[in-house]
Write a protein that holds these residues in place. Structure first.
Motif, PDB file in Angstrom:
ATOM      1  N   ALA A 135     115.792  23.129 -24.263  1.00 50.48           N
ATOM      2  CA  ALA A 135     115.792  24.035 -25.420  1.00 50.48           C
ATOM      3  C   ALA A 135     114.366  24.278 -25.889  1.00 50.48           C
ATOM      4  N   GLU A 136     113.561  23.215 -25.916  1.00 50.96           N
ATOM      5  CA  GLU A 136     112.161  23.355 -26.315  1.00 50.96           C
ATOM      6  C   GLU A 136     111.409  24.231 -25.317  1.00 50.96           C
ATOM      7  N   ALA A 137     111.701  24.058 -24.026  1.00 48.50           N
ATOM      8  CA  ALA A 137     111.053  24.881 -23.002  1.00 48.50           C
ATOM      9  C   ALA A 137     111.388  26.356 -23.194  1.00 48.50           C
ATOM     10  N   LEU A 138     112.654  26.650 -23.466  1.00 52.33           N
ATOM     11  CA  LEU A 138     113.064  28.039 -23.664  1.00 52.33           C
ATOM     12  C   LEU A 138     112.454  28.622 -24.936  1.00 52.33           C
ATOM     13  N   GLU A 139     112.397  27.820 -25.997  1.00 51.34           N
ATOM     14  CA  GLU A 139     111.796  28.287 -27.253  1.00 51.34           C
ATOM     15  C   GLU A 139     110.319  28.615 -27.074  1.00 51.34           C
ATOM     16  N   GLU A 140     109.644  27.860 -26.200  1.00 49.89           N
ATOM     17  CA  GLU A 140     108.215  28.087 -25.969  1.00 49.89           C
ATOM     18  C   GLU A 140     107.962  29.226 -24.987  1.00 49.89           C
ATOM     19  N   GLY A 141     109.019  29.763 -24.400  1.00 51.31           N
ATOM     20  CA  GLY A 141     108.856  30.861 -23.457  1.00 51.31           C
ATOM     21  C   GLY A 141     108.388  30.440 -22.081  1.00 51.31           C
ATOM     22  N   ALA A 142     108.650  29.193 -21.693  1.00 44.75           N
ATOM     23  CA  ALA A 142     108.225  28.696 -20.386  1.00 44.75           C
ATOM     24  C   ALA A 142     109.064  29.322 -19.276  1.00 44.75           C
ATOM     25  N   THR A 143     108.426  29.575 -18.160  1.00 42.77           N
ATOM     26  CA  THR A 143     109.133  30.053 -16.968  1.00 42.77           C
ATOM     27  C   THR A 143     109.077  29.034 -15.844  1.00 42.77           C
ATOM     28  N   HIS A 144     108.274  27.983 -16.025  1.00 42.59           N
ATOM     29  CA  HIS A 144     108.159  26.899 -15.057  1.00 42.59           C
ATOM     30  C   HIS A 144     108.367  25.570 -15.781  1.00 42.59           C
ATOM     31  N   VAL A 145     108.907  24.587 -15.067  1.00 42.27           N
ATOM     32  CA  VAL A 145     109.079  23.237 -15.612  1.00 42.27           C
ATOM     33  C   VAL A 145     108.596  22.248 -14.565  1.00 42.27           C
ATOM     34  N   VAL A 146     107.773  21.281 -14.981  1.00 44.91           N
ATOM     35  CA  VAL A 146     107.287  20.253 -14.066  1.00 44.91           C
ATOM     36  C   VAL A 146     107.703  18.888 -14.587  1.00 44.91           C
ATOM     37  N   THR A 147     108.118  18.028 -13.671  1.00 45.45           N
ATOM     38  CA  THR A 147     108.431  16.635 -13.982  1.00 45.45           C
ATOM     39  C   THR A 147     108.136  15.809 -12.743  1.00 45.45           C
ATOM     40  N   GLY A 148     108.416  14.526 -12.806  1.00 46.79           N
ATOM     41  CA  GLY A 148     108.099  13.680 -11.664  1.00 46.79           C
ATOM     42  C   GLY A 148     108.916  12.404 -11.656  1.00 46.79           C
ATOM     43  N   GLY A 149     108.869  11.726 -10.520  1.00 46.17           N
ATOM     44  CA  GLY A 149     109.592  10.473 -10.351  1.00 46.17           C
ATOM     45  C   GLY A 149     109.557  10.041  -8.902  1.00 46.17           C
ATOM     46  N   GLY A 150     110.378   9.069  -8.562  1.00 47.22           N
ATOM     47  CA  GLY A 150     110.439   8.572  -7.195  1.00 47.22           C
ATOM     48  C   GLY A 150     111.109   9.555  -6.251  1.00 47.22           C
ATOM     49  N   PRO A 151     111.045   9.254  -4.941  1.00 50.69           N
ATOM     50  CA  PRO A 151     111.615  10.177  -3.942  1.00 50.69           C
ATOM     51  C   PRO A 151     113.099  10.471  -4.161  1.00 50.69           C
ATOM     52  N   GLN A 152     113.856   9.505  -4.680  1.00 49.36           N
ATOM     53  CA  GLN A 152     115.287   9.700  -4.895  1.00 49.36           C
ATOM     54  C   GLN A 152     115.636   9.700  -6.383  1.00 49.36           C
ATOM     55  N   SER A 153     114.766  10.261  -7.190  1.00 45.06           N
ATOM     56  CA  SER A 153     114.947  10.272  -8.646  1.00 45.06           C
ATOM     57  C   SER A 153     116.134  11.152  -9.061  1.00 45.06           C
ATOM     58  N   GLY A 154     117.103  10.528  -9.761  1.00 45.29           N
ATOM     59  CA  GLY A 154     118.202  11.308 -10.315  1.00 45.29           C
ATOM     60  C   GLY A 154     117.732  12.243 -11.411  1.00 45.29           C
ATOM     61  N   HIS A 155     116.700  11.837 -12.146  1.00 46.26           N
ATOM     62  CA  HIS A 155     116.129  12.698 -13.186  1.00 46.26           C
ATOM     63  C   HIS A 155     115.555  13.974 -12.572  1.00 46.26           C
ATOM     64  N   CYS A 156     114.782  13.840 -11.521  1.00 43.86           N
ATOM     65  CA  CYS A 156     114.189  15.016 -10.879  1.00 43.86           C
ATOM     66  C   CYS A 156     115.260  15.925 -10.296  1.00 43.86           C
ATOM     67  N   ARG A 157     116.309  15.324  -9.762  1.00 46.15           N
ATOM     68  CA  ARG A 157     117.431  16.116  -9.246  1.00 46.15           C
ATOM     69  C   ARG A 157     118.054  16.943 -10.365  1.00 46.15           C
ATOM     70  N   ALA A 158     118.307  16.299 -11.517  1.00 45.66           N
ATOM     71  CA  ALA A 158     118.918  17.004 -12.642  1.00 45.66           C
ATOM     72  C   ALA A 158     118.025  18.133 -13.138  1.00 45.66           C
ATOM     73  N   VAL A 159     116.717  17.881 -13.251  1.00 46.61           N
ATOM     74  CA  VAL A 159     115.785  18.912 -13.709  1.00 46.61           C
ATOM     75  C   VAL A 159     115.777  20.095 -12.743  1.00 46.61           C
TER      76      VAL A 159
END
Length: 286
Positions: A135-159
């Motif tokens: 929601a914060e990303a959309l409010e800021e008008g972002a068109t790209h999102v970056v995150t990070g984690g391990g090779p099998q990160s469930g968080h990165c998969r969800a993002v």
């Protein structure tokens, strides 16, 4: 009659003269036309009008992928940095089910919070925090999102998957990898790629170092694409994301947490879930 032997020609002449369309009532030969008949009565039973279709679709779609005001629990309204809204990506509340596993003592009952039933693809409870962060990303008008984690990160998969559902471009920084060629397209890495994520790799780093690197990638991506990039730390661990699990605790209270249970057991990664639950547990006097 001679034309009957040339079926393609007969068919062409017939349609040129008639052009029958019984659903719309247009260009029907007079012998077939209905006199003074309401077009609505000609509709096939159960076939919705365009407005009916639109209303049904909107009802089915509901608030999904839309920004919705965030309502903090009454007992947490004195806290700071409260989110203003979230983007609906899940079906909450999730149920609590009894979990019968072997080896439990006779005087112990075990229950499980079924956040695998949030309705969000392959994300479990991670979608709770991501609803606030996206929601914060959309409010800021972002068109790209970056995150990070391990090779099998469930968080990165969800993002990666949520980015695509919202029309954003995902960028994933994978820790503990020397070269992209070392990545095997299986498990979550396959899903990163299927979502069209731009993948970057970095050798083994501490959590703090990885967090800084993801932050630097945010500026790099913004400069490279000339578009706004939103940064989500590894695991989505931010101050605002904690409110997702304060809300989770309110949900548990409505399900009889204090009356039915003595202990809560959590798994811990970056600590966002446990922090939110611990703060909420303290604020509610347990």
């Amino acid at each position: 009659m001679a034309l009957m032997f040339d079926l393609p020609a007969a068919d062409a002449i017939y349609h040129q003269q008639c052009n029958i369309n019984f659903r719309t009532g247009k260009s029907i030969p007079k012998s077939y036309q209905t006199v003074n008949c309401d077009k609505a009565a000609l509709r096939s039973p159960g076939r919705p009008e365009q407005k009916e279709q639109k209303d049904a679709f909107e009802k089915m779609d509901g608030e999904f992928h839309n920004l919705v005001p965030y309502n903090v629990p009454v007992w947490a309204q004195h806290l700071q940095n409260i989110p203003t809204c979230f983007v609906k990506l899940s079906n909450l509340n999730t149920p609590v089910h009894k979990w019968n596993i072997p080896g439990l003592p006779d005087d112990v009952q075990l229950f499980i919070k079924r956040d695998d039933l949030t309705g969000a693809e392959l994300s479990g409870n991670k979608v709770r925090a991501l609803q606030i962060l996206f929601a914060e990303a959309l409010e800021e008008g972002a068109t790209h999102v970056v995150t990070g984690g391990g090779p099998q990160s469930g968080h990165c998969r969800a993002v990666s998957l949520i980015c695509r559902s919202l029309g954003l471009k995902p960028h994933i920084v994978i820790d503990r990898v020397e070269k992209k060629e070392d990545l095997v397209a299986m498990g979550n890495i396959l899903l990163y790629r299927m979502a069209g994520s731009q993948i970057y790799v970095t050798p083994l780093e501490s959590y703090t170092s990885l967090k800084r690197r993801i932050g630097r990638m945010q500026h790099f991506i913004s400069d490279a694409y000339k578009e706004k990039c939103y940064c989500i730390p590894s695991g989505g661990a931010t101050g605002k994301a904690v409110y997702a699990f304060i809300t989770l605790f309110e949900e548990l209270l409505q399900q009889g947490l204090h009356e039915r249970f003595d202990d809560i057991v959590l798994t811990v990664g970056t600590g966002g879930t446990s922090l939110g639950v611990a703060v909420a547990n303290s604020l509610t006097g347990s």
